[in-house]
Design a protein around this motif. Structure first.
Motif, PDB file in Angstrom:
ATOM      1  N   LYS A  27      -4.622  -5.734  11.963  1.00 13.60           N
ATOM      2  CA  LYS A  27      -5.707  -4.844  12.385  1.00 13.60           C
ATOM      3  C   LYS A  27      -7.072  -5.380  11.958  1.00 13.60           C
ATOM      4  CE  LYS A  27      -3.059  -0.584  12.669  1.00 13.60           C
ATOM      5  NZ  LYS A  27      -2.625   0.599  11.918  1.00 13.60           N
TER       6      LYS A  27
ATOM      7  N   HIS B  20       0.300   4.311   0.397  1.00 11.49           N
ATOM      8  CA  HIS B  20      -0.013   5.394   1.328  1.00 11.49           C
ATOM      9  C   HIS B  20       0.292   5.028   2.769  1.00 11.49           C
ATOM     10  CE1 HIS B  20      -3.408   2.744   1.008  1.00 11.49           C
ATOM     11  NE2 HIS B  20      -4.018   3.302   2.028  1.00 11.49           N
ATOM     12  N   PHE B  21       0.788   3.808   2.973  1.00  8.11           N
ATOM     13  CA  PHE B  21       1.161   3.403   4.333  1.00  8.11           C
ATOM     14  C   PHE B  21       2.668   3.243   4.409  1.00  8.11           C
ATOM     15  CE2 PHE B  21      -3.118   1.010   4.780  1.00  8.11           C
ATOM     16  CZ  PHE B  21      -3.726   2.152   5.263  1.00  8.11           C
TER      17      PHE B  21
ATOM     18  N   PHE C  63       0.856  -1.190   0.000  1.00  6.74           N
ATOM     19  CA  PHE C  63       0.000   0.000   0.000  1.00  6.74           C
ATOM     20  C   PHE C  63       0.893   1.242   0.000  1.00  6.74           C
ATOM     21  CE2 PHE C  63      -2.476  -3.264   2.349  1.00  6.74           C
ATOM     22  CZ  PHE C  63      -3.400  -3.495   1.344  1.00  6.74           C
TER      23      PHE C  63
ATOM     24  N   GLU D  17       2.642   0.176   8.925  1.00  8.27           N
ATOM     25  CA  GLU D  17       1.200   0.120   8.627  1.00  8.27           C
ATOM     26  C   GLU D  17       0.875  -0.964   7.603  1.00  8.27           C
ATOM     27  OE1 GLU D  17      -0.054   4.769   9.259  1.00  8.27           O
ATOM     28  OE2 GLU D  17       1.176   4.222   7.542  1.00  8.27           O
TER      29      GLU D  17
ATOM     30  N   PHE E 145      -1.470  -4.206   8.593  1.00 13.56           N
ATOM     31  CA  PHE E 145      -2.789  -4.174   7.951  1.00 13.56           C
ATOM     32  C   PHE E 145      -3.619  -5.417   8.277  1.00 13.56           C
ATOM     33  CE2 PHE E 145      -5.968  -4.464   4.674  1.00 13.56           C
ATOM     34  CZ  PHE E 145      -6.264  -3.157   4.342  1.00 13.56           C
TER      35      PHE E 145
END
Lengths: 292, 507
Positions: free
Chosen positions: B103, B91-92, B89, B96, B100
């Protein structure tokens, strides 16, 4: 008029300078110039200087001078001490905000569905949304005016009519950039998200939405700013009862260029600040804010 | 016996109207490193995607621990994927990305209430647990301290490691890897191969790996599934697949091979390249076989000592060995040797019995290489036969000028076009009259098969063999002409890769 002369001089100087630069280059090198990237940039630099920077300076000068071209804060004081002017600015911003929000609410789902669908003919549908852009907008707004007139809405709901017209007019500018960014999201990212255990909802909020921010920001910019100044819509659909900042500027430039320049300058600052704000929409929380 | 963690039962997959997976069945043992190997478009990635849940099989079942999961969405399957181009990803940051999956996870925790009764609650992992798991995953992939880095600042190799960490952090039962090393340079790829293998050993989970790189597959796998055209060609250990390829496709795809058409002269004696060789595989006398000889199994020697004698036509230095190509008549053989030879040298060649692998040809018919002539006849095996060229293009016909007109109206000149000619075992007759058939040859073998004779007629120049059945008794060494009815000659356009490979002439 001194201003007309000034503009002509600026324009002429730009042309001469460009031609002169090329000629000088040719003389120095003794042959047809081999265009380096720098040389190719000269015309654009000239253009930017004379058609972007110079006019802004002219506006700045006019805003802070009186009719005798003496430096003066009078316009500034006059503008900010006049409640009607301030409320017009506020109205403009509110109308622009509502227009932007409605456009976003309509455009995002459309762009999302089109971008994600495996339909072969989706370009046709996208085209249908974009097609009105090809028809002269005065004509389109006139048509809506007639329509509103026919159903008796004209003059009854001026603000609604104005926002309606603006949404109708600017919707393609919101759909296109969002569609483009959504199309750029690789299928494998959706797959990765599902692979890691995310359902459709989580995938949308943690992957799709954050990655579509650039499209949303450019869509918002392209809708918000014009909808503050496009007084043709507010004039025709608002039955001339809705005054937005663009209308002001046009009216002042008919009589008082100095006051007109001041209003234009204020608008410039509003635009600048709002661009800063949208440009700052980068963290996740603000993204959701942008989606309202 | 090992537990079957994944089992595919008669899985078939169509994309639109294209058959990509054709009735595939196999199982994967728990804890093994299994590789799907095959050329691009063979269906290996599709198979992996169906196990991951991104694609659903058109028919058939995928069982996980014996339970049908074929219709389960990807987020409900206990498998994780390392994607071909990582699919991180953007944008992470690294943390993060890896967190992912954690979470998204809900774990069942057991508590005791005031009355002492046990109850369970589905809960998210705590921030601390997530941080700890991410740290451990980064440790596994050797990227300690990279948590805060943004994805765009990482090199390809580092992104690859993050992608692996993101998958293994969820402790999947099966890790799926879709050509994960494809984008890395050679040196990095070799390093990662060893690391992945080591990771597999440490984690003890099942790895399903997809690659088109046969060397990668041989290096890393416990089991290799060789696929082509949506069909499993062979399943086995790397050693078995290399040493005992099931068919010519596998032999050709895994490592370098000389593949030559041969005929069984007697039990454990095969004839190819015009000579007889002792071999280990048993086939019936007279049967046509495909002979596979690995380049390293051909030994060079003095011309007078060699079973085969040929002239060197090219020598390529490959680092550890030389790749020498020798020509013997119409055949070309590739030899790998640590000794070099000069182009033009005459060399002898020997092949030990265990270096000769025989396999049943894919086609149990007579297959020849042919060329279409000007008059829409086909030339092969020293002769010219009348044939129906319209079968090359369905719906086509011949116009007055002898051009082929396809169904879409395209005009095609077939002169000189290379084709594969197929003639069935029961479609050939022979005659005493040398002019009666398309070509002539000597009967080299007559075998009584209980109710009929099986004959082999070999042409003189090209030494092509016609194998066929007949009720009549002939004599060995008779010169006969070969008659094939026009409608019994099956033609197909040749595929270029096929042509390139075959040392001899026939497919």
């Amino acid at each position: 008029m001194s201003t007309t002369v000034l503009i002509l001089i600026i324009f002429g100087a730009a042309l001469l300078l460009g031609a002169g630069a090329l000629l000088a280059y040719r003389l120095v090198r003794g042959h047809m110039p081999h265009f380096t990237r720098k040389a190719l940039g000269i015309p654009y630099a000239v253009f930017l200087i004379f058609f972007v920077i110079a006019p802004m300076l002219v506006i700045l000068v006019y805003a802070f001078t009186d009719r005798n071209m003496h430096f003066s804060f009078a316009n500034f004081v006059k503008f900010f001490s006049d409640p009607t002017k301030l409320s017009t600015i506020a109205y403009s911003i509110v109308i622009a905000l509502i227009t932007t929000a409605v456009c976003l609410l309509i455009a995002f789902p459309v762009a999302y569905i089109l971008a994600r669908s495996k339909m072969k003919k989706k370009y046709v549908i996208l085209m249908l949304f974009v097609l009105p852009m090809w028809i002269n907008f005065v004509l389109r707004i006139n048509a809506i005016r007639e329509l509103f007139n026919w159903i008796g809405l004209l003059g009854e709901a001026n603000y609604f009519n104005t926002v309606f017209g603006m949404v109708y007019d600017f919707l393609p500018f919101m759909i296109l950039p969002i569609y483009t960014t959504l199309m750029k999201i690789e299928e494998s990212l959706y797959e990765a998200s599902a692979d890691l255990g995310a359902g459709a909802f989580t995938t949308f909020f943690r992957v799709t939405l954050p990655l579509s921010v650039p499209g949303v920001v450019s869509g918002v910019t392209m809708v918000f700013l014009p909808s503050m100044t496009n007084y043709v819509v507010s004039d025709m659909l608002g039955n001339s009862m809705v005054t937005i900042i663009g209308k002001f500027i046009s009216e002042y430039f008919a009589s008082d260029w100095h006051m007109g320049s001041m209003v234009a300058l204020v608008l410039l600052i509003v635009v600048f600040v709002s661009t800063l704000l949208t440009g700052g929409f980068k963290s996740e929380e603000n993204v959701r804010g942008a989606n309202l | 016996m090992a537990e079957h963690i994944i089992e595919l039962q008669n899985v078939t997959k169509y994309y639109d109207d294209n058959l990509v997976i054709d009735n595939v069945s196999f199982y994967v043992n728990k804890g093994e490193f299994i590789t799907f190997l095959g050329p691009s478009g063979c269906g290996k990635t599709t198979t992996l995607r169906m196990i991951a849940g991104f694609d659903l099989p058109t028919s058939g079942k995928i069982l996980l621990h014996g339970e049908d999961i074929s219709r389960l969405p990807p987020n409900k399957r206990p498998v994780n994927t390392v994607f071909q181009r990582y699919a991180l990803f953007p944008h992470f940051n690294v943390f993060e990305n890896i967190a992912f999956g954690l979470k998204c996870k809900r774990v069942l925790n057991t508590y005791r209430n005031a009355q002492g009764e046990e109850y369970t609650k589905k809960e998210r992992l705590s921030k601390k647990e997530i941080a700890e798991k991410v740290r451990k995953a980064l440790e596994v992939v050797d990227l300690e301290g990279f948590e805060k880095r943004s994805i765009s600042t990482l090199s390809g190799g580092q992104q690859q490691r993050v992608a692996i960490a993101r998958a293994i952090v969820n402790e999947p039962e099966i890790l799926l890897l879709d050509e994960p090393l494809g984008a890395l340079d050679l040196k990095m790829r070799k390093e990662m191969q060893i690391e992945l293998k080591e990771m597999h050993r440490r984690l003890g989970i099942t790895f399903i790996y997809v690659t088109h790189d046969q060397e990668e597959a041989l290096t890393m796998s416990d089991t290799i599934v060789v696929m082509s055209d949506g069909v499993v060609q062979q399943i086995g250990t790397p050693t078995k697949i290399y040493n005992e390829p099931a068919n010519t496709f596998v032999a050709d795809f895994i490592g370098e091979s000389n593949i030559i058409n041969g005929t069984m002269v007697s039990e454990k004696l095969v004839r190819f390249c015009g000579k007889n060789f002792v071999c280990l595989d048993e086939f019936e006398t007279g049967e046509q076989v495909d002979v596979v000889v690995r380049p390293e199994d051909i030994a060079m020697c003095a011309p007078e000592q060699g079973t085969l004698v040929g002239r060197v036509i090219s020598v390529v230095f490959k680092g550890i060995h030389y790749e020498i190509t020798a020509q013997l008549g119409k055949y070309e053989l590739v030899i790998n040797s640590t000794e070099s030879r000069k182009v033009g040298d005459i060399i002898g060649m020997k092949i030990a019995p265990d270096g000769i692998h025989l396999m049943k040809p894919k086609y149990t018919t007579n297959v020849f290489d042919g060329v279409i002539t000007k008059h829409n006849t086909v030339e092969f095996a020293d002769g010219e036969f009348e044939c129906d060229v319209t079968q090359l293009y369905p719906g086509s016909h011949i116009d007055e000028e002898e051009y082929l007109i396809t169904a879409s109206g395209e005009k095609i000149d077939l002169t000189g076009v290379e084709v594969r000619v197929e003639v069935g075992l029961y479609d050939i007759t022979i005659s005493d009259d040398a002019e009666a058939g398309g070509t002539t040859g000597h009967i080299i073998s007559i075998i009584y098969k209980g109710d009929h004779y099986r004959l082999i007629v070999r042409t003189e120049k090209e030494e092509e063999d016609f194998v066929f059945a007949t009720d009549d008794l002939w004599n060995e060494n008779d010169l006969v002409s070969v008659i094939i009815p026009k409608d019994k000659i099956k033609l197909s356009l040749k595929q270029t890769e096929e042509k390139k490979r075959l040392g001899g002439n026939e497919a």
